[in-house]
Design an enzyme around this catalytic site. Sequence first.
Site, PDB file in Angstrom:
ATOM      1  N   GLY A   1     -19.646 -12.090  24.243  1.00  0.00           N
ATOM      2  CA  GLY A   1     -18.789 -11.921  25.541  1.00  0.00           C
ATOM      3  C   GLY A   1     -17.702 -12.580  25.685  1.00  0.00           C
ATOM      4  O   GLY A   1     -16.584 -12.132  25.875  1.00  0.00           O
TER       5      GLY A   1
ATOM      6  N   GLN B   1     -22.954  -8.465  32.242  1.00  0.00           N
ATOM      7  CA  GLN B   1     -24.128  -8.292  32.925  1.00  0.00           C
ATOM      8  C   GLN B   1     -24.539  -7.075  33.392  1.00  0.00           C
ATOM      9  O   GLN B   1     -25.606  -6.483  33.548  1.00  0.00           O
ATOM     10  CB  GLN B   1     -23.949  -9.205  34.518  1.00  0.00           C
ATOM     11  CG  GLN B   1     -23.717 -10.530  34.165  1.00  0.00           C
ATOM     12  CD  GLN B   1     -25.198 -11.200  33.890  1.00  0.00           C
ATOM     13  OE1 GLN B   1     -26.207 -11.015  34.231  1.00  0.00           O
ATOM     14  NE2 GLN B   1     -25.217 -12.308  33.010  1.00  0.00           N
TER      15      GLN B   1
ATOM     16  N   GLY C   1     -24.238  -8.867  23.183  1.00  0.00           N
ATOM     17  CA  GLY C   1     -25.748  -8.578  22.861  1.00  0.00           C
ATOM     18  C   GLY C   1     -26.954  -9.359  23.501  1.00  0.00           C
ATOM     19  O   GLY C   1     -27.799  -8.769  23.814  1.00  0.00           O
ATOM     20  N   HIS C   2     -26.552 -10.502  23.655  1.00  0.00           N
ATOM     21  CA  HIS C   2     -27.788 -11.549  23.929  1.00  0.00           C
ATOM     22  C   HIS C   2     -28.227 -11.212  25.525  1.00  0.00           C
ATOM     23  O   HIS C   2     -29.119 -11.893  25.944  1.00  0.00           O
ATOM     24  CB  HIS C   2     -27.670 -12.902  23.828  1.00  0.00           C
ATOM     25  CG  HIS C   2     -26.734 -13.749  24.334  1.00  0.00           C
ATOM     26  ND1 HIS C   2     -27.083 -14.511  25.449  1.00  0.00           N
ATOM     27  CD2 HIS C   2     -25.496 -13.951  24.636  1.00  0.00           C
ATOM     28  CE1 HIS C   2     -26.085 -15.281  26.014  1.00  0.00           C
ATOM     29  NE2 HIS C   2     -24.892 -14.796  25.649  1.00  0.00           N
TER      30      HIS C   2
ATOM     31  N   CYS D   1     -23.581 -26.699  35.955  1.00  0.00           N
ATOM     32  CA  CYS D   1     -23.696 -28.113  35.331  1.00  0.00           C
ATOM     33  C   CYS D   1     -23.225 -28.190  33.888  1.00  0.00           C
ATOM     34  O   CYS D   1     -24.156 -28.518  33.148  1.00  0.00           O
ATOM     35  CB  CYS D   1     -25.202 -28.625  35.479  1.00  0.00           C
ATOM     36  SG  CYS D   1     -26.366 -27.520  35.143  1.00  0.00           S
TER      37      CYS D   1
ATOM     38  N   THR E   1     -15.560 -11.073   7.170  1.00  0.00           N
ATOM     39  CA  THR E   1     -16.696 -10.358   6.884  1.00  0.00           C
ATOM     40  C   THR E   1     -17.895 -10.051   8.031  1.00  0.00           C
ATOM     41  O   THR E   1     -18.048 -11.143   8.665  1.00  0.00           O
ATOM     42  CB  THR E   1     -17.441 -11.254   5.763  1.00  0.00           C
ATOM     43  OG1 THR E   1     -16.354 -11.602   4.872  1.00  0.00           O
ATOM     44  CG2 THR E   1     -18.278 -10.339   5.142  1.00  0.00           C
TER      45      THR E   1
ATOM     46  N   ASN F   1     -22.427 -12.412  37.375  1.00  0.00           N
ATOM     47  CA  ASN F   1     -23.612 -12.981  36.763  1.00  0.00           C
ATOM     48  C   ASN F   1     -24.312 -13.981  37.665  1.00  0.00           C
ATOM     49  O   ASN F   1     -25.552 -14.325  37.440  1.00  0.00           O
ATOM     50  CB  ASN F   1     -22.992 -13.922  35.402  1.00  0.00           C
ATOM     51  CG  ASN F   1     -21.923 -14.498  35.779  1.00  0.00           C
ATOM     52  OD1 ASN F   1     -20.893 -13.980  36.293  1.00  0.00           O
ATOM     53  ND2 ASN F   1     -21.786 -15.975  35.386  1.00  0.00           N
TER      54      ASN F   1
HETATM   55  C1  LIG Z   1     -22.688 -14.441  29.739  1.00  0.00           C
HETATM   56  C2  LIG Z   1     -21.282 -13.776  30.111  1.00  0.00           C
HETATM   57  C3  LIG Z   1     -20.198 -14.029  29.301  1.00  0.00           C
HETATM   58  C4  LIG Z   1     -20.242 -14.688  28.065  1.00  0.00           C
HETATM   59  O1  LIG Z   1     -20.980 -14.057  27.172  1.00  0.00           O
HETATM   60  P1  LIG Z   1     -21.272 -14.763  25.749  1.00  0.00           P
HETATM   61  O2  LIG Z   1     -21.757 -13.723  24.875  1.00  0.00           O
HETATM   62  O3  LIG Z   1     -22.307 -15.657  26.075  1.00  0.00           O
HETATM   63  O4  LIG Z   1     -20.301 -15.359  25.165  1.00  0.00           O
HETATM   64  C5  LIG Z   1     -19.279 -13.551  29.879  1.00  0.00           C
HETATM   65  N1  LIG Z   1     -19.263 -12.837  31.010  1.00  0.00           N
HETATM   66  C6  LIG Z   1     -20.299 -12.620  31.871  1.00  0.00           C
HETATM   67  C7  LIG Z   1     -20.260 -12.020  33.226  1.00  0.00           C
HETATM   68  C8  LIG Z   1     -21.523 -13.416  31.256  1.00  0.00           C
HETATM   69  O5  LIG Z   1     -22.457 -13.407  32.181  1.00  0.00           O
END
Ligand SMILES: *Cc1c(COP(=O)(O)O)cnc(C)c1O
Length: 404
Positions: free
Chosen positions: A93, A201, A222-223, A347, A259, A173
């Site tokens: 993200g 989100q 993805g996560h 934090c 790659t 978020n």
């Molecule tokens: C988690 C998050 C990101 C960052 O995504 P990553 O894959 O952890 O770099 C960006 N924007 C929002 C709103 C998020 O919740």
Amino acid sequence: MNLIEEKQKEKLVVAERGGKKLENIIYLDNAATTRPRKEVVEVMLPLLEEKYANPSSMYGIALENQKVLLESRKIIASTLGAEPEEIYFTAGGSESDNWALKGIAHGNREKGHHIITTEIEHHAILNSCEYLKEQGYEITYLGVDEKGRINLNELEQAIREDTILVSIMAANNEIGTIEPIREAAMIARSKKVLFHTDAVQMYGQLPMDVNHLGVDLLSASGHKFNGPRGSGFLYIRKGVKISPCIHGGGQEGGMRAGTENTAAIAGIAKAAEIAVRTMNYRIQKETYQRNYLISRILREIPYVRLNGHSKYRLPSNANFCFEGIEGESLLILLDMKGICASAGSACTTGNTDPSHVLKAIGLDEKEANASLRLTLNEETTKKELDYVIEVMKESVKSLREMSS
Ligand SMILES: *Cc1c(COP(=O)(O)O)cnc(C)c1O
């Protein structure tokens, strides 16, 4: 036997919905990251262990990797109503957000140097804007109301002749507030200004269609929807002028060299596919459980408030302000009882600056630091929530007794 004792005696049932659940841990921090699904790990492993070829090479297993890229791009595109050529894989993200802002800024410099965003964006957006400001761009930060929603009239007023981009997150978020993206994108389009949304989100949690929404760029990670860490994509509408993310080889249409991380790409596509397939079920279940949690907390704990919107809210998000306590202390007590949550302060590097989002919705420093975020997933059970509510009641009470 009260609920807490009962919980400590019993072992949590391991859900079969992919992977192993940590025993005796109740994970309510799904806005921070989610557990990769078993099916996701299963499509990734062979690409790491056996079929590790470079997709640009010219033999069987390389061609298999090419096929993975092709199929994955198709899958992601189909979840958004986009064309496969409009999907660019990234490493998450933050990268997608950085690319959208800097790429559009650099690619459209002759058109203007004004960008509009909001005060409640993720730091991937806010700090990219600060960087661009140092490069001579002008940034307007839109405020939000006490529920966290932008004002569309303010957006319209803020657009100037030299505005090149509007970037507004789809959902926040921290407080889970859903923004009027379609209406905002319509305003931008009527003034011929590009529109980007950080959908990290929302994508995978609620239905999204780039044409219905009318967005030109969209970031996802993805996560945040049970895919692998370090995977993401940026949707870029055909014809949008943007400078490359990484210069180098011709991967990702020459826009993002390097790659390809085929395993992660297969993983994010599998996660997206399942997210869309199970979306209705998850929305219903999470909304129901979330409402149960919110109504009991508001009813059974005195001097507590809900942060964010009651209607325009992500199904999984609950965020409370408990007057007179430190969210950080509550977090520690919850952790001791096996509950993973998140406090209302960012934090990073050990300092506890109050959250810019809670500040933007009008909370003072004390109130922001008294806040706690709980984000559910489809596996969250009523039994778990009953336990969490009992622990919260006890913990808030004892923290208040200590401080008074
Ligand atoms: C988690 C998050 C990101 C960052 O995504 P990553 O894959 O952890 O770099 C960006 N924007 C929002 C709103 C998020 O919740």
